[in-house]
Design a protein around this motif. Structure first.
Motif, short mmCIF file in Angstrom:
data_model
loop_
_atom_site.label_atom_id
_atom_site.label_comp_id
_atom_site.label_asym_id
_atom_site.label_seq_id
_atom_site.Cartn_x
_atom_site.Cartn_y
_atom_site.Cartn_z
N LEU A 40 47.28 42.69 40.56
CA LEU A 40 46.23 42.47 40.59
C LEU A 40 45.72 43.58 42.08
CD1 LEU A 40 44.41 39.32 38.59
CD2 LEU A 40 44.43 41.71 38.05
N ARG A 45 41.89 49.95 38.55
CA ARG A 45 41.21 48.95 37.67
C ARG A 45 40.04 48.21 38.29
NH1 ARG A 45 44.41 47.74 32.27
NH2 ARG A 45 45.79 46.93 33.78
N LEU A 46 41.03 48.01 39.77
CA LEU A 46 39.58 47.03 40.43
C LEU A 46 40.10 47.54 41.49
CD1 LEU A 46 42.04 43.58 39.84
CD2 LEU A 46 39.35 43.94 38.64
N ARG A 279 38.12 41.24 44.20
CA ARG A 279 37.64 42.84 43.07
C ARG A 279 36.98 42.64 42.49
NH1 ARG A 279 39.86 43.70 47.57
NH2 ARG A 279 42.01 44.94 48.23
N ALA A 281 35.81 44.47 38.50
CA ALA A 281 36.72 44.94 37.80
C ALA A 281 35.59 46.50 37.24
CB ALA A 281 36.15 44.73 35.96
N THR A 282 36.11 47.76 36.88
CA THR A 282 35.25 48.61 36.83
C THR A 282 35.23 49.15 35.72
OG1 THR A 282 37.47 49.91 37.48
CG2 THR A 282 36.34 49.71 39.25
N VAL A 298 36.79 38.91 40.59
CA VAL A 298 38.07 38.53 40.53
C VAL A 298 38.23 38.51 41.91
CG1 VAL A 298 40.45 39.03 40.43
CG2 VAL A 298 38.92 40.00 38.17
#
Length: 390
Positions: A40, A45-46, A279, A281-282, A298
């Motif tokens: 992750l 995407r983070l 982080r 999420a986008t 996250v």
């Protein structure tokens, strides 16, 4: 996790990790296992998203907002590559290596001071003083200005502990305001009277289409203050707690100084000063059968992840002789890997070299006072003595 008494080393965390790679918390999804954490942290995407982090903690304006949002760790893509590339030109391995003799001399000088003392607060007498001396040489800060950094770099490091509430935000904002004013004066002085330090190198960069603006440079230097001072002093204190709990490991290191590099890595794996990495999420996506929607927070729980028995054999055991192959998580991963990791390792290594050469294992003599568990954590007060060498 928002409880100031929360302990990432507690049995309930180990039990949660054994049951699943994730857990729910008041601050969102928490990642407990190493493999998922590593994946992750590298997932595009983070992102760090300073704006989301501050909003989650009720900060939408003010000096903290204005400083934290443009920080290099909160930038991505071209902006991050530009800033990191420019800063890296000055913050080089060569500069760190040039600092190493000074780090060793300071570590030995402070160890000599301790030899004549009895029991004392290790944070005040050693852990605080070593990185302060190194940071002063790195940034070219005169000795008479040490006190502002001693007070304010500790407070600014609480930016990653905002979820604990109380007076933390106010302390960070005061620290940001005072350090901004000081760094403005420091940069002006270095432009007029350059030296061999990092600030002189940064302000002397030839202007071009991608040069650092004064605001960007000031932001980076203020961020470096707590990274080079507060984070390092907490790691030094963590090391003493670890060896006090495992005195046989101190004896092994004293007899086998060739294990020094492994001991540094094991200390940071076992008791990382950065306990959480955030982080957001986008986009909406699925990860390990869990749906992450855009904006989801996250949090990587670094302590249990770095003890994950699926990755680290006997991971719940502190052992400086054990082979450990997986990289540490506390310095981040991918393009956001910490620029100061080499210097942090050098300081911890020289401190352990100097102390194990002079003393027997450390002994905790009274109650330890701890910083908040999330963010940059570690002992705030560490009553300690060293037993004589046998």
């Amino acid at each position: 996790m928002t409880d100031p008494e929360f302990d990432f080393r507690g049995p309930e965390v180990a039990a949660a990790q054994a049951g699943d790679w994730r857990a729910e918390s008041p601050i969102g999804l928490v990642v407990l296992r190493y493999a998922e954490a590593q994946e992750l942290l590298r997932d595009p995407r983070l992102r760090q998203s300073g704006e989301n982090y501050l909003a989650m903690n009720g900060v939408i304006d003010g000096p903290l907002y204005d400083w934290y949002l443009p920080m290099i760790i909160n930038q991505d893509g071209e902006d991050h590559r530009r800033l990191r590339g420019l800063v890296s030109k000055a913050f080089t391995l060569r500069m760190v290596n040039n600092l190493r003799p000074g780090v060793r001399a300071a570590a030995e000088r402070l160890a000599d001071r301790l030899a004549a003392a009895g029991a004392w607060d290790f944070v005040e007498e050693y852990a605080d003083r070593l990185p302060l001396a190194v940071m002063s040489e790195l940034l070219g800060i005169p000795a008479e200005d040490h006190e502002i950094f001693r007070r304010r770099s500790t407070d600014i490091g609480l930016v990653f502990s905002l979820a604990h509430g109380g007076d933390i935000r106010a302390r960070v904002e005061t620290a940001v305001t005072e350090l901004h004013a000081y760094v403005d004066g420091l940069m002006a002085d270095k432009r007029a009277h350059p030296g061999s330090d990092l600030v002189s190198a940064l302000v002397a960069m030839e202007p071009d289409d991608e040069h650092l603006s004064l605001a960007e440079l000031r932001n980076f230097i203020v961020a470096l203050v707590f990274a080079a001072h507060d984070a390092t002093l907490r790691q030094l204190a963590h090391a003493m707690v670890a060896f006090a709990e495992h005195p046989e490991q101190w004896t092994v290191l004293a007899r086998r100084p060739q294990l020094l590099d492994k001991a540094v890595e094991e200390v940071m794996r076992w008791a990382p000063t950065t306990t959480t990495v955030h982080r957001f999420a986008t986009a909406d996506f699925d990860f390990r059968s869990v749906r992450l929607t855009a904006g989801t927070a996250v949090t990587v729980a670094v302590v249990p992840a770095q003890r994950d028995p699926a990755v680290f054999r006997d991971g719940h055991r502190f052992d400086i002789t054990a082979p450990r192959e997986a990289p540490l998580l506390q310095f981040g991963a991918g393009p956001h890997h910490c620029l100061g990791a080499v210097l942090a390792r050098a300081e911890l290594g020289e401190a352990l070299r100097a102390l194990t050469a002079r003393f027997g294992p450390p002994v905790v003599t009274d109650r330890i006072t701890w910083r908040p568990p999330m963010g940059i954590s570690g002992p705030a007060v560490l009553p300690l003595r060293f037993d004589p060498r046998r």
